[in-house]
Design a protein around this motif. Structure first.
Motif: not given
Length: 290
Positions: A1-9, A85-92, A103-107, A190-192
């Protein structure tokens, strides 16, 4: 599965581009919100897997626009129709502390147990105990013009205005609700399914959304409150973001220098912040991940 990485910068486009490309090369989708007040939007490189929010918000620290920016990225991701799989909220200024393979194995393991990486404590929150556990953030009606710390009105009148509300013992209607509020750090994974629950709760409780638009630092309470009130079964383990603080109750964490990288990786966290790297340091950092 793939993740969505959300980068707020809002700055350091070379670091944002390096981060986005690293995540996309790992097979994931990246959604970037470049603050409308910044001048970096045209410097963000877009690809088939790296998407820039087309109509970004002008973000004020501490204001609802922080949440608005996050919601814009979530909407872009959900509009793809993909099951993440997950939505990850990150800063720049965030970077992963593991290679994408690790990371994928952990997730994968975390997803199997529906683990949510989010700080989510009932209010008043013990870590915000230097005043009232953060309850003034909810109790006081904050106009947007007094919230941003970068304005003179905030610097001169924020606590004068807050203390006046508290002395008069005023209460906003939604604050008197028997339902609990929850808070924690802004950044999460957070998971989907959990994100679906958050968005569904938000859409069915518009009054609460209007309430949060006039709170202080809503980005540290809105998603936590929606998640906990949604009825979704919650198993949280903190947000797994590594930080170093210069002193207790400091307003911002320290920048992580090269000599801090190993301690960050040894922490067991997924991501670290804050990084402010040169282009050469970005290349060195990503090539060193295992």
């Amino acid at each position: 599965m793939i993740d969505a990485y959300l980068i707020q910068c809002h700055d350091r486009p070379h670091q944002v581009n390096a981060l986005a490309q690293y995540l996309a090369d790992g097979g994931h989708d990246v959604f970037i919100h470049a603050d409308a007040r910044s001048a970096i939007g045209h410097l963000i490189r877009q690809t088939a897997n790296i998407h820039l929010v087309r109509h970004p918000a002008a973000v004020d620290w501490g204001g609802w626009t922080q949440v608005e920016a996050t919601l814009k990225m979530i909407e872009e991701a959900r509009n793809t129709g993909r099951q993440y799989r997950y939505f990850h909220l990150l800063s720049g200024h965030c970077l992963p502390l593991r290679s994408m393979k690790a990371m994928d194995a952990i997730l994968d393991d975390a997803y199997a147990s529906q683990t949510q990486f989010i700080e989510c404590e009932p209010m008043p929150r013990s870590q915000w105990g230097q005043r009232d556990g953060g309850m003034h953030r909810l109790q006081v009606y904050y106009p947007s013009f007094i919230v941003s710390k970068h304005t003179r009105l905030h610097q001169d009148y924020f606590w004068l205005y807050t203390n006046k509300w508290l002395r008069l013992k005023l209460r906003r209607p939604a604050f008197r609700s028997a339902e609990r509020f929850y808070g924690g750090a802004q950044w999460f994974s957070l998971t989907g399914d959990a994100m679906d629950a958050v968005i569904a709760y938000m859409h069915s409780h518009r009054r609460m959304v209007r309430f949060f638009k006039h709170t202080f630092c809503s980005d540290e309470m809105f998603f936590q409150t929606c998640l906990m009130r949604s009825g979704f079964p919650i198993h949280t383990v903190g947000n797994h973001r590594y930080l170093q603080w210069p002193f207790a109750n400091a307003p911002s964490p320290c920048d992580l220098a090269p000599e801090d990288w190993q301690a960050a990786r040894d922490s067991g966290c997924l991501f670290g912040r804050k990084f402010q790297l040169s282009p050469a340091e970005c290349s060195r950092y990503f090539s060193s991940l295992t």
